[in-house]
Design a protein around this motif. Structure first.
Motif, PDB file in Angstrom:
ATOM      1  N   SER A  90     -12.348   3.699 -10.487  1.00 49.84           N
ATOM      2  CA  SER A  90     -11.101   2.952 -10.542  1.00 49.84           C
ATOM      3  C   SER A  90     -10.143   3.541 -11.575  1.00 49.84           C
ATOM      4  O   SER A  90      -8.948   3.698 -11.313  1.00 49.84           O
ATOM      5  CB  SER A  90     -11.437   1.500 -10.852  1.00 49.84           C
ATOM      6  N   VAL A 105      -6.336   5.180 -11.118  1.00 42.61           N
ATOM      7  CA  VAL A 105      -5.165   4.599 -11.767  1.00 42.61           C
ATOM      8  C   VAL A 105      -4.515   5.564 -12.746  1.00 42.61           C
ATOM      9  O   VAL A 105      -3.292   5.615 -12.848  1.00 42.61           O
ATOM     10  CB  VAL A 105      -5.565   3.282 -12.482  1.00 42.61           C
ATOM     11  N   TYR A 122       3.267   4.961 -12.360  1.00 39.59           N
ATOM     12  CA  TYR A 122       3.716   4.103 -13.469  1.00 39.59           C
ATOM     13  C   TYR A 122       3.097   4.516 -14.788  1.00 39.59           C
ATOM     14  O   TYR A 122       3.664   4.268 -15.847  1.00 39.59           O
ATOM     15  CB  TYR A 122       3.490   2.616 -13.172  1.00 39.59           C
ATOM     16  N   PHE A 131      -1.793  -0.377 -19.321  1.00 43.53           N
ATOM     17  CA  PHE A 131      -1.432   0.214 -18.040  1.00 43.53           C
ATOM     18  C   PHE A 131      -2.662   0.664 -17.253  1.00 43.53           C
ATOM     19  O   PHE A 131      -2.827   0.302 -16.099  1.00 43.53           O
ATOM     20  CB  PHE A 131      -0.471   1.395 -18.241  1.00 43.53           C
ATOM     21  N   ARG A 181      -6.063  -2.273 -17.556  1.00 45.93           N
ATOM     22  CA  ARG A 181      -5.801  -3.550 -16.905  1.00 45.93           C
ATOM     23  C   ARG A 181      -5.692  -3.392 -15.395  1.00 45.93           C
ATOM     24  O   ARG A 181      -6.199  -4.191 -14.623  1.00 45.93           O
ATOM     25  CB  ARG A 181      -4.517  -4.153 -17.466  1.00 45.93           C
ATOM     26  N   ASN A 182      -5.014  -2.328 -14.972  1.00 45.34           N
ATOM     27  CA  ASN A 182      -4.878  -2.112 -13.534  1.00 45.34           C
ATOM     28  C   ASN A 182      -6.187  -1.675 -12.889  1.00 45.34           C
ATOM     29  O   ASN A 182      -6.395  -1.885 -11.695  1.00 45.34           O
ATOM     30  CB  ASN A 182      -3.807  -1.058 -13.259  1.00 45.34           C
ATOM     31  N   TYR A 225      -8.346 -12.780 -10.519  1.00 44.94           N
ATOM     32  CA  TYR A 225      -7.388 -11.720 -10.137  1.00 44.94           C
ATOM     33  C   TYR A 225      -5.986 -12.075 -10.590  1.00 44.94           C
ATOM     34  O   TYR A 225      -5.242 -11.249 -11.090  1.00 44.94           O
ATOM     35  CB  TYR A 225      -7.302 -11.599  -8.610  1.00 44.94           C
ATOM     36  N   ASP A 260      -3.921  -9.627 -12.615  1.00 45.90           N
ATOM     37  CA  ASP A 260      -2.836  -8.979 -11.893  1.00 45.90           C
ATOM     38  C   ASP A 260      -1.880 -10.016 -11.310  1.00 45.90           C
ATOM     39  O   ASP A 260      -2.144 -10.583 -10.258  1.00 45.90           O
ATOM     40  CB  ASP A 260      -3.424  -8.134 -10.763  1.00 45.90           C
ATOM     41  N   ARG A 295       0.671  -9.773  -9.695  1.00 45.89           N
ATOM     42  CA  ARG A 295       1.207  -9.470  -8.369  1.00 45.89           C
ATOM     43  C   ARG A 295       0.451 -10.230  -7.286  1.00 45.89           C
ATOM     44  O   ARG A 295       1.026 -10.629  -6.281  1.00 45.89           O
ATOM     45  CB  ARG A 295       1.081  -7.961  -8.077  1.00 45.89           C
TER      46      ARG A 295
END
Lengths: 315, 334
Positions: free
Chosen positions: B223, B227, B232, B250, B253-254, B324, B328, B330
């Protein structure tokens, strides 16, 4: 104890969707290409060598093993307080166990038992899972819903528990273990094949086949299925590792049936518990055999996944 | 948010319903039927007939099913054949032990797995990377019960620095309030008891935690690798943010989403592993009880346990989904 392996580097299990033109024979075929890349991957070679060796030992067990699997040649040599270990008696190079069985012979016969159980149970899971996945992915609609709910139910119970419950109905013994592990692996294959087929459905080559007016059955069987089967085969190789470990776990728990001295790696560990302090080799030798076999299948499965992954394929 | 939770819980209903039907049929297809399973060696024809009448096994299947479901919905899982006590009561006294064990295993797996996976990705292709990949491969292929043997032999027999079995030294006359032995010791101020219970958790915890550890390392590595080259992250670098901020806020966390999913999926593995680990370490938790239940074909226990685990499994995955939205934002919008 399902160890469905996460991919080693990034991404999901991608279906073996190479360019269909390539897969259909023009240029390098998908499987041919995968095989070529496997041969160059040291990881794959290592896995193949391990599995090859164990298969050889299993096949030649009657020639290689000095004694029979259930024979107790050293019955008179053992005392409750003193079990001759490796190297202590020349006729038993890896020592004796508590029953007077020759450890070397039992390891060799055990290879046969473990590989047989592993391969047959994975074959059961693969066949059953592919049938369900094919029906679900091919027919869709309510058939799909019913099958997938059934698969969900099976997945809501941890693998080992599911296998144990099935073995409880079938009674103890190697066949019960094979069926139990096979059924507990079935949901993974069903899901994988179905999702792989669904992801192929919208492909151009399927559209082309439909335009040509091919029947739904022909499209499903000769186009959709062959192109969706890649991830399932990768999973089957990895599942062999799980099957060998789970089979050992079930017979370790005492579901193997038969005589206590039966040559089976998991069972050898059961009876090694009491003598762990005085004769640790009784636990370490069969344990190492299980772990190395599982490692072989895992290495092979992972390399196969990499070889079939379109993301890394172009190299 | 509440609607999402409600929807997820509603989706659970058909699965559990199906499971209850399967379990109902399972018990009825046990060799010799449930009465024989109950009686074991004492199964004379008269005794079987008596038990069938007593438990209603002679009723039509549909009637039996409704009785069974009615009891189940009231939380009545039946009585254990081995101990003669209600199944739920048995769970209540043994489950804390397994929870303690699983918590230690998970702390070990997460606490080492995430940093190790992260390090491997940061040093991609270097020694640290190869090392952690090999370690995680070994972790996945080694059977739990074999690892338990190795640990027990090394650290309890060869170098006896940790206790080989049990949950607590019986000579410490500890008071138990909650059945969580470590917690009990802390609550009652018997710190030696808490410490002793903790020492008993280390070896089985390590054995149980190794497979989740290996899987977490792999997922974290994969992962983070995905990322850390994202646009970004490049933008953040270009803006001149501190490397610490970039890595923490960045990248890490993602990268955590798949890791959290994986941790949730480990529950089933932990339960299966607990059956084996507790057997090797004579650790009196639910796993060991289950092993005895398997042997005696104590079907009320097995049946109750499978339903219990299915619910637990589903709830944990629900918690994972909710988490989640914390990691995140989003996800919340979708």
């Amino acid at each position: 104890m399902s160890n469905t392996l996460p991919p080693a580097a990034g991404g999901e299990v991608s279906p073996a969707t190479a360019d269909p033109a390539l897969a259909e024979g023009g240029g390098t075929g998908l499987w041919k290409d995968a095989f070529r890349r496997l041969r160059r991957n040291p990881q794959a070679i290592a896995g193949a060598v391990i599995i090859g060796l164990f298969l050889l030992v299993a096949a030649l067990a009657p020639i290689l093993a000095p004694f029979g699997g259930e024979e107790l040649p050293g019955r008179t040599e053992i005392r409750p307080t003193n079990i001759p270990g490796p190297g202590e008696l020349p006729e038993y190079p890896l020592g004796l166990d508590r029953f007077g069985g020759d450890v070397l012979s039992k390891l060799i016969w055990g290879a046969q038992a473990s590989l047989l159980i592993g391969v047959i149970s994975t074959a059961i899971g693969l066949a059953g899972g592919m049938l369900l996945g094919l029906l679900a992915g091919g027919l869709g609609g309510w058939v799909d819903s019913v099958i997938m709910r059934f698969v969900d139910i099976l997945l809501s119970v941890p693998n080992l528990l599911l296998a144990v419950s099935i073995a409880a109905i079938l009674g103890q013994g190697p066949y019960a273990i094979m069926i139990a592990i096979g059924v507990s692996q079935l949901p993974i294959f069903a899901r994988l094949l179905r999702s792989s087929m669904l992801s192929q459905r919208g492909s151009d080559y399927i559209l082309a086949a439909q335009t040509l007016g091919l029947s739904k059955r022909t499209i499903t069987m000769s186009h959709l299925l062959p192109n969706s089967v890649g991830p399932v085969i990768v999973q089957a190789t990895l599942s062999l590792a799980t099957a060998v470990i789970d089979a050992a776990a079930l017979s370790f728990l005492g579901l193997g049936g038969g005589l206590p001295q039966t040559a089976e790696w998991g069972r050898m560990l059961t009876y090694a518990q009491a003598e762990l302090a005085s004769s640790p080799y009784l636990a370490f030798l069969p344990g190492a055999c299980i772990a190395i076999t599982a490692l072989g299948f895992t290495l092979l499965g992972e390399s196969l996944r990499e070889a079939l992954d379109p993301k890394t394929r172009q190299k | 948010m509440l609607r999402v939770i409600g929807k997820r819980l509603a989706l659970l209903v058909p699965t559990l319903f199906g499971l209850s039907v399967l379990l109902f049929l399972w018990v009825r297809s046990l060799p010799g039927g449930p009465a024989t399973a109950l009686l074991g060696e004492r199964a004379t024809p008269e005794a079987v007939a008596r038990v069938n009448e007593l438990y209603g096994f002679d009723q039509p299947l549909l009637t039996q099913y409704f009785t069974y479901m009615g009891k189940l919905l009231q939380g009545d899982f039946g009585t254990s054949i081995i101990t003669g006590r209600p199944v739920l009561e048995e769970f209540a006294t043994r489950f804390p032990a397994t929870i303690e064990l699983s918590v230690v295993a998970l702390i070990f797996a997460i606490g080492i797995g995430i940093p190790l996976g992260y390090l491997a990705a940061r040093h991609y292709g270097k020694l640290a990377d190869h090392g952690s990949v090999v370690l995680s491969l070994i972790g996945i292929t080694i059977p739990v019960f074999f690892l338990a043997f190795i640990l027990k032999y090394l650290f309890a027999i060869q170098w006896p620095i940790l206790p080989p079995d049990g949950r607590q030294n019986p000579r410490i006359n500890a008071t138990h309030v909650t059945d969580f032995y470590v917690l009990d010791g802390l609550l009652t101020g018997e710190f030696d008891a808490a410490w002793d219970a903790f020492l008993h958790l280390i070896l089985p915890g390590l054995a149980l935690g190794t497979i989740p550890l290996a899987i977490i390392v792999r997922i974290t590595r994969a992962s983070v690798l995905e990322v850390q080259n994202a646009d970004y992250v490049r933008t953040a670098r270009a803006k001149g943010l501190m490397e610490k901020t970039i890595r923490g806020r960045f990248i890490l966390r993602n990268a955590m989403l798949p890791v959290v999913t994986t941790i949730g999926l480990q529950t089933g593995l932990l339960i299966s592993g607990a059956v084996l680990t507790e057997t090797v370490f004579a650790f009196n938790g639910i796993g060991r009880f289950l092993r005895d239940a398997i042997f005696e074909l104590d079907y009320p226990v097995l049946q109750g346990f499978i339903i219990f685990i299915a619910v637990l499994y589903a709830l944990i995955n629900l918690i994972v989904d909710i988490s989640y939205t914390i990691i995140d934002p989003r996800v919340r919008v979708q």
